[in-house]
Design a protein around this motif. Structure first.
Motif, PDB file in Angstrom:
ATOM      1  N   ALA A   1       0.829  -1.204   0.000  1.00  0.00           N
ATOM      2  CA  ALA A   1       0.000   0.000   0.000  1.00  0.00           C
ATOM      3  C   ALA A   1       0.864   1.256   0.000  1.00  0.00           C
ATOM      4  CB  ALA A   1      -0.929  -0.007   1.210  1.00  0.00           C
ATOM      5  N   LEU A   2       1.922   1.257   0.837  1.00  0.00           N
ATOM      6  CA  LEU A   2       2.814   2.416   0.891  1.00  0.00           C
ATOM      7  C   LEU A   2       3.593   2.586  -0.416  1.00  0.00           C
ATOM      8  CD1 LEU A   2       4.175   2.024   4.540  1.00  0.00           C
ATOM      9  CD2 LEU A   2       2.630   3.785   3.703  1.00  0.00           C
ATOM     10  N   VAL A   3       3.997   1.469  -1.028  1.00  0.00           N
ATOM     11  CA  VAL A   3       4.738   1.547  -2.290  1.00  0.00           C
ATOM     12  C   VAL A   3       3.878   2.133  -3.391  1.00  0.00           C
ATOM     13  CG1 VAL A   3       5.752   0.149  -4.126  1.00  0.00           C
ATOM     14  CG2 VAL A   3       6.397  -0.275  -1.756  1.00  0.00           C
ATOM     15  N   VAL A   4       2.637   1.633  -3.515  1.00  0.00           N
ATOM     16  CA  VAL A   4       1.741   2.136  -4.556  1.00  0.00           C
ATOM     17  C   VAL A   4       1.415   3.607  -4.309  1.00  0.00           C
ATOM     18  CG1 VAL A   4      -0.558   1.913  -5.564  1.00  0.00           C
ATOM     19  CG2 VAL A   4       0.798  -0.121  -5.086  1.00  0.00           C
ATOM     20  N   THR A   5       1.202   3.954  -3.032  1.00  0.00           N
ATOM     21  CA  THR A   5       0.909   5.353  -2.703  1.00  0.00           C
ATOM     22  C   THR A   5       2.088   6.259  -3.046  1.00  0.00           C
ATOM     23  OG1 THR A   5      -0.543   4.647  -0.896  1.00  0.00           O
ATOM     24  CG2 THR A   5       0.242   6.930  -0.855  1.00  0.00           C
ATOM     25  N   GLY A   6       3.306   5.821  -2.693  1.00  0.00           N
ATOM     26  CA  GLY A   6       4.490   6.618  -2.989  1.00  0.00           C
ATOM     27  C   GLY A   6       4.720   6.776  -4.482  1.00  0.00           C
ATOM     28  N   ALA A   7       4.511   5.704  -5.254  1.00  0.00           N
ATOM     29  CA  ALA A   7       4.685   5.778  -6.700  1.00  0.00           C
ATOM     30  C   ALA A   7       3.648   6.708  -7.323  1.00  0.00           C
ATOM     31  CB  ALA A   7       4.596   4.381  -7.305  1.00  0.00           C
ATOM     32  N   SER A   8       2.403   6.632  -6.833  1.00  0.00           N
ATOM     33  CA  SER A   8       1.352   7.513  -7.355  1.00  0.00           C
ATOM     34  C   SER A   8       1.662   8.967  -7.033  1.00  0.00           C
ATOM     35  CB  SER A   8       0.002   7.121  -6.770  1.00  0.00           C
ATOM     36  OG  SER A   8      -0.323   5.775  -7.110  1.00  0.00           O
ATOM     37  N   SER A   9       2.186   9.213  -5.807  1.00  0.00           N
ATOM     38  CA  SER A   9       2.562  10.574  -5.429  1.00  0.00           C
ATOM     39  C   SER A   9       3.678  11.091  -6.322  1.00  0.00           C
ATOM     40  CB  SER A   9       3.005  10.596  -3.964  1.00  0.00           C
ATOM     41  OG  SER A   9       3.488  11.873  -3.602  1.00  0.00           O
TER      42      SER A   9
ATOM     43  N   VAL B   1       5.651  14.692 -10.631  1.00  0.00           N
ATOM     44  CA  VAL B   1       6.359  14.827 -11.909  1.00  0.00           C
ATOM     45  C   VAL B   1       5.476  15.507 -12.934  1.00  0.00           C
ATOM     46  CG1 VAL B   1       7.276  13.524 -13.858  1.00  0.00           C
ATOM     47  CG2 VAL B   1       7.963  12.935 -11.544  1.00  0.00           C
ATOM     48  N   LYS B   2       4.200  15.125 -12.985  1.00  0.00           N
ATOM     49  CA  LYS B   2       3.279  15.764 -13.929  1.00  0.00           C
ATOM     50  C   LYS B   2       3.102  17.241 -13.592  1.00  0.00           C
ATOM     51  CE  LYS B   2      -1.188  15.242 -16.193  1.00  0.00           C
ATOM     52  NZ  LYS B   2      -2.442  14.455 -16.282  1.00  0.00           N
ATOM     53  N   LEU B   3       3.100  17.560 -12.289  1.00  0.00           N
ATOM     54  CA  LEU B   3       2.975  18.956 -11.870  1.00  0.00           C
ATOM     55  C   LEU B   3       4.202  19.766 -12.291  1.00  0.00           C
ATOM     56  CD1 LEU B   3       1.271  21.013 -10.202  1.00  0.00           C
ATOM     57  CD2 LEU B   3       2.645  20.340  -8.222  1.00  0.00           C
TER      58      LEU B   3
ATOM     59  N   GLU C   1      11.388  10.051 -19.850  1.00  0.00           N
ATOM     60  CA  GLU C   1      12.414  11.029 -19.461  1.00  0.00           C
ATOM     61  C   GLU C   1      12.040  11.749 -18.178  1.00  0.00           C
ATOM     62  OE1 GLU C   1      14.582  15.086 -21.119  1.00  0.00           O
ATOM     63  OE2 GLU C   1      12.920  14.185 -22.221  1.00  0.00           O
ATOM     64  N   ALA C   2      10.789  12.189 -18.084  1.00  0.00           N
ATOM     65  CA  ALA C   2      10.374  12.945 -16.903  1.00  0.00           C
ATOM     66  C   ALA C   2      10.296  12.071 -15.662  1.00  0.00           C
ATOM     67  CB  ALA C   2       9.019  13.608 -17.167  1.00  0.00           C
ATOM     68  N   LEU C   3       9.898  10.789 -15.813  1.00  0.00           N
ATOM     69  CA  LEU C   3       9.732   9.906 -14.655  1.00  0.00           C
ATOM     70  C   LEU C   3      11.050   9.394 -14.097  1.00  0.00           C
ATOM     71  CD1 LEU C   3       6.670   7.770 -15.779  1.00  0.00           C
ATOM     72  CD2 LEU C   3       6.723   9.467 -13.960  1.00  0.00           C
TER      73      LEU C   3
ATOM     74  N   ASP D   1      10.812  11.841  -6.369  1.00  0.00           N
ATOM     75  CA  ASP D   1       9.769  12.884  -6.367  1.00  0.00           C
ATOM     76  C   ASP D   1      10.060  14.008  -7.362  1.00  0.00           C
ATOM     77  OD1 ASP D   1       8.115  11.672  -4.476  1.00  0.00           O
ATOM     78  OD2 ASP D   1       9.249  12.520  -2.801  1.00  0.00           O
ATOM     79  N   GLY D   2      10.749  13.673  -8.453  1.00  0.00           N
ATOM     80  CA  GLY D   2      11.007  14.655  -9.503  1.00  0.00           C
ATOM     81  C   GLY D   2      12.077  15.672  -9.183  1.00  0.00           C
TER      82      GLY D   2
END
Length: 421
Positions: free
Chosen positions: A48-56, A61-63, A71-73, A179-180
């Motif tokens: 759960a923490l891994v999926v949450t961290g990846a989604s964050s 990055v999109k922001l 490239e951006a990820l 986190d970009g």
């Protein structure tokens, strides 16, 4: 959407393998291995923490980048930046851009090898992180990034290879995200370089515009001086010719002929166009011949200018100014008059044009305001730069010698090579 799901799935699979390995090790522990619920809870919480961290990470990055792509990820960012300066200037530029980054630490700058390394502490983008240091997304490394820049010299420019990456090894990219922050650092350095190059170009453009303005002002001052001096000379010459028509018509006719020659060389030319030594010499000689009629035996003129030097480019009126100074401040004040010499010689890549007299020399009474010589020096500076000069020294045994030093050909127009490149 597909790229986002693929990114989350990749990290989730990597962590799932870690959870399965931990579960296998747990099952081999005596007594504790019989209890499966602790591993099930830990595994579910970890995923759960891994999926949450990846989604964050995806959201941030999109922001920052405004897009989601490979490239951006990526945690590790590489940029190839072309800088239109020589290698040393390009290195100074990248060094200043890196040092301006927030939270920069341990900058190691080696100018001789054109390499730079630095550490950057990651910002706390979020006030609270679930489970703090126990969060698996914070394992396998320290919250720091590093920067490595190498400058590659070119013929007329330099190329900078910029790498921004986490301080942790590359294998941790399967489990951790930045986190970009490295994308942020790479873009910030690129923007700083672009801003500094643009600022340099603006400064060069402003300097060129200022030089052009100074040249226009100098030409305007010379035009004003010419407008003040020429009518005065014209009126005196016409008045002398009028008197001579009654007593000596032949000399009056000769004076008017020289005046026509003088005006022919003076009126059509523009002060912002180049003339030649030959044309300027004809104007000066017409002026001197008129004065010889007016001054009589008090004025003697000697000219020694080889034919092969008469095509030398020369700004209009500079030779005339030196001749007028020799007459007004050297010979006219003297009762006995004197001689004016005009001489030209070439030595290597310099043509020296000398106007000398044997008049009163440097004296407070006849020194004048110096505006004419100041204008000559300014015009030589604007047209020839360091290759043009005016020297004024005492003549022996009396009088003054003024020497123009100019190249035998015009210098290239400033900025032409830059525009061509």
């Amino acid at each position: 959407m597909f790229k986002s799901l693929a990114f989350i799935l990749r990290i989730a699979i990597a962590w799932m393998l870690v959870v399965l390995l931990a579960a296998a090790i747990w099952s081999d522990i005596p007594l504790l291995g019989r209890m499966e619920w602790p591993m099930i809870i830990a595994g579910m919480l970890t995923m759960a923490l891994v999926v949450t961290g990846a989604s964050s990470h995806l959201g941030r990055v999109k922001l920052i980048a405004g897009r989601i792509d490979k490239e951006a990820l990526g945690n590790r960012q590489r940029r190839q930046i072309e800088i239109p300066f020589e290698a040393g200037e390009a290195f100074d530029l990248i060094d200043a851009a890196v040092r301006e980054l927030p939270r920069i630490q341990q900058v190691e700058s080696a100018r001789d090898s054109l390499q730079l390394r630095a550490k950057v502490t990651r910002p706390d983008n979020y006030a609270q992180v679930p489970l703090g240091r126990w969060n698996p997304m914070r394992w396998f490394g320290t919250p720091q990034n590093q920067i490595h820049a190498t400058v590659l010299p070119g013929r007329d420019s330099a190329s900078v290879t910029l790498i921004c990456e986490p301080e942790s090894p590359a294998w941790t990219d399967w489990f951790l995200v930045d986190d970009g922050t490295n994308f942020e650092n790479a873009e910030a350095i690129t923007r700083a370089i672009s801003r500094r190059v643009a600022e340099r170009r603006r400064n060069e453009k402003n300097a060129a515009a200022q030089t052009a303005t100074e040249k226009e002002l100098t030409v305007a001052k010379l035009s004003l001086l010419h407008a003040q001096v020429e009518p005065h000379f014209l009126y005196n010459t016409l008045a002398s010719a009028q008197l001579l028509t009654r007593s000596d018509p032949l000399r009056a006719d000769e004076m008017l002929g020289h005046l026509i020659q003088y005006l022919r060389r003076s009126l059509p030319s523009a002060d912002n166009e180049m003339s030649t030594l030959g044309a300027e010499l004809e104007r000066a000689l017409a002026y001197l011949e008129i004065l010889k009629i007016r001054m009589g035996p008090r004025l003697s003129v000697q000219v020694d200018v080889p034919e092969n030097l008469r095509a030398t480019p020369l700004p209009p009126m500079v030779l005339q100014t030196l001749v007028e100074n020799a007459i007004k401040h050297g010979l006219e004040p003297r009762t006995g008059g004197g001689t004016v010499w005009v001489r030209a010689r070439r030595s290597d890549d310099v043509v020296a044009i000398t106007v000398a007299d044997d008049g009163d020399g440097f004296s407070t009474k006849n020194s004048g305001t110096g505006i004419g010589l100041k204008n000559v020096r300014e015009r030589l500076r604007l047209i020839y730069g360091a290759n043009g000069a005016l020297s004024v020294v005492a003549n022996f045994p009396s009088g003054v010698a003024a020497t123009l030093s100019v190249p035998p050909a015009l210098p290239p127009v400033p900025g032409q090579e830059a525009r061509h490149v």
